[in-house]
Design an enzyme around this catalytic site. Structure first.
Site, short mmCIF file in Angstrom:
data_model
loop_
_atom_site.label_atom_id
_atom_site.label_comp_id
_atom_site.label_asym_id
_atom_site.label_seq_id
_atom_site.Cartn_x
_atom_site.Cartn_y
_atom_site.Cartn_z
N ASN A 123 36.65 62.34 11.53
CA ASN A 123 37.15 63.91 11.85
C ASN A 123 37.85 63.63 12.87
OD1 ASN A 123 38.12 63.78 9.09
ND2 ASN A 123 37.07 65.89 8.95
N ASP A 125 33.72 67.60 2.15
CA ASP A 125 34.05 66.47 2.57
C ASP A 125 32.48 66.26 3.75
OD1 ASP A 125 36.17 66.05 1.74
OD2 ASP A 125 37.55 67.50 3.00
N TYR A 157 39.69 70.39 11.18
CA TYR A 157 39.69 71.09 12.57
C TYR A 157 41.04 71.02 13.46
CZ TYR A 157 37.54 73.15 15.89
OH TYR A 157 36.51 74.37 16.88
N HIS A 206 33.85 79.71 25.72
CA HIS A 206 34.89 80.18 27.47
C HIS A 206 35.54 79.07 27.59
CE1 HIS A 206 32.44 77.66 29.78
NE2 HIS A 206 31.60 77.47 29.28
#
Length: 309
Positions: free
Chosen positions: A163, A89, A206, A174
């Site tokens: 995406n 992908d 993700y 952080h």
């Protein structure tokens, strides 16, 4: 072993069915990958024997031998009727951001891991691809995102994503502080490790790993997924695809940040910058073998249970 860079169009051979939608085919793949190279060589030979004009993306052309027409991705988009991407992908995403500018169909041969966007098996692609080339295929359009970074009201950087566009710390993970607006309406301020703005295509990538919902590809929607938010009540939210997402980075952030487009392109962000994410006018035209079933793909890739009765 030289490469033929002559890009003149040879006449189509008589073996091609002239009613087909495809005459010039581009091959794209991951460079220096033995499995990908093997599949690309088979594809090139198989297509050439049938009389198709075959253009090969220049990054992999030198690895396929002689008598190869090597071109860049832009020329594949401009000249080809069909582009075949060999890889995972990630390779598809890299090619898609360029090919979406053109009216070219794109199909994938899976040489990666999950392969949500690459339908054809690498060791037995011939039968399925032959049917596609004969006109037996389904077409699916996937919209892209456009991400822009503004500094003091001036556009500093932009790019597209298939995406997702992700706001995140530049080098060291952080907490960062930013505000989020939907169509200029304030939604919330956020203290988190970042924010994912995903298309339906990216909702199995993700965004899914970060706890987002899966959006079926035909949905005209975006999903916003906070990354490790410091408020337990903060959850992913789905908005209309026509919405404009604005993220304003707090001037108090001491570190430089980034916006990543598909994890490939990185836009620098400074404290106080504004990030605009909206639907792009570009679309990826995916080609699937006839009878493609999205839920079968999910069931297969994610290990969902099969029918009980």
């Amino acid at each position: 072993m030289g490469i033929n860079f002559d890009v003149s169009r040879p006449k189509a051979r008589s073996s091609i069915n002239m009613t087909t939608k495809f005459h010039t085919i581009g091959l794209i793949g991951k460079p220096h990958h033995p499995g990908t190279n093997q599949t690309l060589k088979r594809l090139h030979h198989w297509l050439t024997v049938q009389g198709y004009e075959v253009l090969v993306e220049e990054r992999v052309a030198s690895e396929l031998g002689t008598n190869i027409i090597a071109v860049d991705l832009l020329e594949i988009g401009a000249r080809c009727d069909l582009a075949i991407v060999v890889g995972g992908d990630g390779n598809m995403l890299g090619a898609a951001r360029v090919l979406a500018r053109f009216d070219v169909g794109v199909i994938g041969v899976n040489r990666g891991n999950l392969g949500f966007l690459t339908d054809l098996p690498p060791d037995a692609f011939e039968e399925a691809l032959a049917k596609v080339l004969d006109g037996e295929f389904d077409t699916e359009h996937r919209f892209l995102l456009e991400a822009e970074v503004y500094r003091h009201g001036m556009l500093k950087a932009s790019n597209t994503a298939v995406n997702e566009a992700v706001l995140h710390p530049g080098k060291i993970a952080h907490m960062i502080e930013f505000e989020v607006y939907i169509d200029n309406q304030f939604m919330y301020s956020q203290r988190a490790d970042g924010m994912i703005v995903s298309t339906p295509t990216g909702s199995t990538a993700y965004a899914l790993s970060a706890g987002g919902a899966i959006l079926t590809p035909n949905l005209q929607a975006l999903i916003l997924v906070p990354m490790f938010p410091h408020t337990l009540s903060c959850r992913p939210i789905v908005v209309d695809a026509c919405s404009t997402i604005k993220m304003v980075v707090s001037p108090e952030n001491g570190e430089n940040l980034e916006v990543s487009c598909d994890g490939h392109v990185h836009l620098a962000v400074l404290p106080g910058d504004e990030i605009i994410v909206r639907r792009s006018s570009e679309q990826l035209r995916l080609i699937h073998p006839k009878g493609h079933n999205y839920f079968h793909v999910l069931r297969s890739k994610l290990g969902w249970g099969s029918k009980l009765f």
